[in-house]
Every structure is written in structure tokens, then in C-alpha cells.
Write a protein that holds these residues in place. Structure first.
Motif, PDB file in Angstrom:
ATOM      1  N   UNK A   1       0.818  -1.224   0.000  1.00 37.94           N
ATOM      2  CA  UNK A   1       0.000   0.000   0.000  1.00 37.94           C
ATOM      3  C   UNK A   1       0.847   1.267   0.000  1.00 37.94           C
ATOM      4  N   UNK A   2       2.121   1.166   0.367  1.00 35.74           N
ATOM      5  CA  UNK A   2       2.997   2.347   0.324  1.00 35.74           C
ATOM      6  C   UNK A   2       4.015   2.248  -0.808  1.00 35.74           C
ATOM      7  N   UNK A   3       3.926   1.195  -1.587  1.00 38.84           N
ATOM      8  CA  UNK A   3       4.891   0.971  -2.666  1.00 38.84           C
ATOM      9  C   UNK A   3       4.544   1.802  -3.888  1.00 38.84           C
ATOM     10  N   UNK A   4       5.566   2.411  -4.465  1.00 44.86           N
ATOM     11  CA  UNK A   4       5.406   3.166  -5.710  1.00 44.86           C
ATOM     12  C   UNK A   4       6.378   2.613  -6.747  1.00 44.86           C
ATOM     13  N   UNK A   5       5.924   2.563  -7.984  1.00 45.22           N
ATOM     14  CA  UNK A   5       6.755   2.060  -9.075  1.00 45.22           C
ATOM     15  C   UNK A   5       7.687   3.168  -9.557  1.00 45.22           C
ATOM     16  N   UNK A   6       8.652   3.507  -8.703  1.00 39.24           N
ATOM     17  CA  UNK A   6       9.618   4.558  -9.019  1.00 39.24           C
ATOM     18  C   UNK A   6      10.916   4.274  -8.281  1.00 39.24           C
ATOM     19  N   UNK A   7      11.801   5.272  -8.211  1.00 43.49           N
ATOM     20  CA  UNK A   7      13.090   5.059  -7.560  1.00 43.49           C
ATOM     21  C   UNK A   7      12.941   4.715  -6.082  1.00 43.49           C
ATOM     22  N   UNK A   8      11.942   5.270  -5.403  1.00 42.24           N
ATOM     23  CA  UNK A   8      11.733   4.935  -3.994  1.00 42.24           C
ATOM     24  C   UNK A   8      11.326   3.468  -3.855  1.00 42.24           C
ATOM     25  N   UNK A   9      10.500   2.999  -4.757  1.00 38.26           N
ATOM     26  CA  UNK A   9      10.134   1.593  -4.742  1.00 38.26           C
ATOM     27  C   UNK A   9      11.345   0.698  -4.950  1.00 38.26           C
ATOM     28  N   UNK A  10      12.196   1.088  -5.884  1.00 35.75           N
ATOM     29  CA  UNK A  10      13.412   0.301  -6.124  1.00 35.75           C
ATOM     30  C   UNK A  10      14.350   0.331  -4.913  1.00 35.75           C
ATOM     31  N   UNK A  11      14.377   1.450  -4.196  1.00 40.90           N
ATOM     32  CA  UNK A  11      15.174   1.504  -2.957  1.00 40.90           C
ATOM     33  C   UNK A  11      14.641   0.476  -1.966  1.00 40.90           C
ATOM     34  N   UNK A  12      13.320   0.402  -1.850  1.00 43.09           N
ATOM     35  CA  UNK A  12      12.709  -0.568  -0.947  1.00 43.09           C
ATOM     36  C   UNK A  12      13.046  -1.995  -1.397  1.00 43.09           C
ATOM     37  N   UNK A  13      12.965  -2.239  -2.692  1.00 44.20           N
ATOM     38  CA  UNK A  13      13.247  -3.572  -3.216  1.00 44.20           C
ATOM     39  C   UNK A  13      14.696  -3.982  -2.942  1.00 44.20           C
ATOM     40  N   UNK A  14      15.616  -3.065  -3.207  1.00 45.46           N
ATOM     41  CA  UNK A  14      17.036  -3.353  -2.964  1.00 45.46           C
ATOM     42  C   UNK A  14      17.270  -3.682  -1.490  1.00 45.46           C
ATOM     43  N   UNK A  15      16.729  -2.847  -0.614  1.00 45.45           N
ATOM     44  CA  UNK A  15      16.938  -3.071   0.819  1.00 45.45           C
ATOM     45  C   UNK A  15      16.246  -4.344   1.299  1.00 45.45           C
ATOM     46  N   UNK A  16      15.100  -4.659   0.732  1.00 43.69           N
ATOM     47  CA  UNK A  16      14.434  -5.923   1.088  1.00 43.69           C
ATOM     48  C   UNK A  16      15.295  -7.126   0.705  1.00 43.69           C
ATOM     49  N   UNK A  17      15.900  -7.070  -0.486  1.00 45.95           N
ATOM     50  CA  UNK A  17      16.755  -8.181  -0.908  1.00 45.95           C
ATOM     51  C   UNK A  17      17.992  -8.284  -0.013  1.00 45.95           C
TER      52      UNK A  17
END
Length: 191
Positions: free
Chosen positions: A146-162
């Protein structure tokens, strides 16, 4: 899994921090490190960016990098002091929405992992159970679609999650970060 690489700015930001002068992002105004740091906004000049970078703990990333370059324990100690101050602040009920924002949570995750890695090498006495709970909280925030955006902030979240998934050996974090990053790539770029 460090947030930053050593650069020509690292020493300057780390040296300022040792003097309790915090530069949250290169080129930003300096703020005094004290208990008020966590509520400084400077919205008129920076919008939400100033408080955002304060809560990423980016200054600690520079301190840790400079400690690793010099072995001067003062830089590690200052990073630890700032992190402990943030921990105290973030546990209060009245925190700014930027504390658990997508960008801040993602970047702070990597700073905390870097800190814990160095602390472990130094054989520091750390409450690893508390830090594991804190990192899981970060992971749960980043998992929230619900707070995820398909942009650079989302990719930051994805990188940190991995990264977090690798550290905590959590396949769900790794897979969620990977699958959303792939979707963001396709969302952002046409074939």
C-alpha cells in the motif's frame, strides 16, 4: 551491502559529524546534533527532503565508511551515538511520518546493517535481539504494497528488502524485493 561507497565527500561529512555538525545530504545546510535533530524540517528550503535524509541516517553511513578507511574509532563511536539517539527518538509515540517513509526506511535498513556488521567485528556489546526486531519492522514496512510506488523509492525498498532477506535469511523478503523490482522495471520502461 553498504548504502554508500567512499567518495570525496565522505571525510568532510564524517569530520563535521564528529563536531556534532550534521550534513544530512551533500550540499544541505548543517544542523546541530542534539535531541532536536530528529524534528528539524527546513520545509521552506528543502520540502520534505531535509527531514527525510536526517532519518535515513545517511551521515552514519559516511561515519562508518570513514572509520573503515582510517580505523579511527571516534568515527564509529559517533555513528553509534547518532544511531542510539535515533533509536530513542523513534520509540516515542509522536514521530514524523518521514520516519517510516519508503525512502527513509529503505536507506536506514542498509545503514543499520552496515553498523551491525562493523560492531560485530569490533566485538561491541549490542542487543542483537532488539536489532533483529527493528530490522524485521523495517522489512515489514518495505513489504507493504500500500505504500509501494513504481519509481526510484520503490526500487530503494526492493534493494533493501533483498539485502535484508540475505542478512536475515528470509526468502520472502528476497523474493518480494526481486519480483517488485522486475515489475517496476517493466512498469518504467517499454520493451
Amino acid at each position: 551491502f553498504k548504502l554508500l561507497n567512499y567518495s570525496n565527500r565522505t571525510k568532510n561529512i564524517a569530520d563535521h559529524a564528529l563536531k556534532n555538525k550534521i550534513i544530512p545530504f551533500p550540499g544541505f545546510d548543517i544542523s546541530k546534533f542534539d535531541d532536536n535533530l530528529w524534528t528539524i524540517k527546513k520545509k521552506e528550503k528543502y520540502g520534505n527532503s531535509y527531514i527525510l535524509y536526517i532519518h535515513t541516517l545517511r551521515v552514519c553511513a559516511d561515519l562508518l565508511l570513514y572509520y573503515e578507511k582510517t580505523d579511527d574509532i571516534n568515527y564509529f563511536d559517533k555513528a553509534e551515538e547518532i544511531i542510539n539517539s535515533w533509536l530513542k527518538f523513534s520509540s516515542s509515540e509522536d514521530v514524523d511520518e518521514m520516519v517510516w517513509y519508503d525512502h527513509t526506511t529503505a536507506q536506514r535498513t542498509q545503514v543499520l546493517i552496515h553498523y551491525l556488521s562493523v560492531a560485530q567485528k569490533l566485538e561491541r556489546s549490542i542487543d542483537y535481539v532488539m536489532y533483529q526486531k527493528l530490522l524485521v519492522r523495517h522489512g515489514n514496512v518495505m513489504m507493504d504494497d500500500s505504500i509501494y510506488n513504481y519509481n526510484n523509492h520503490g526500487l530503494m525498498m526492493d534493494r533493501s528488502l533483498m539485502v535484508l532477506g540475505n542478512i536475515l535469511n528470509d526468502e520472502l523478503y528476497k523474493e518480494k524485493g526481486k519480483s517488485r523490482a522486475i515489475n517496476t522495471f517493466w512498469y518504467s520502461f517499454s520493451p
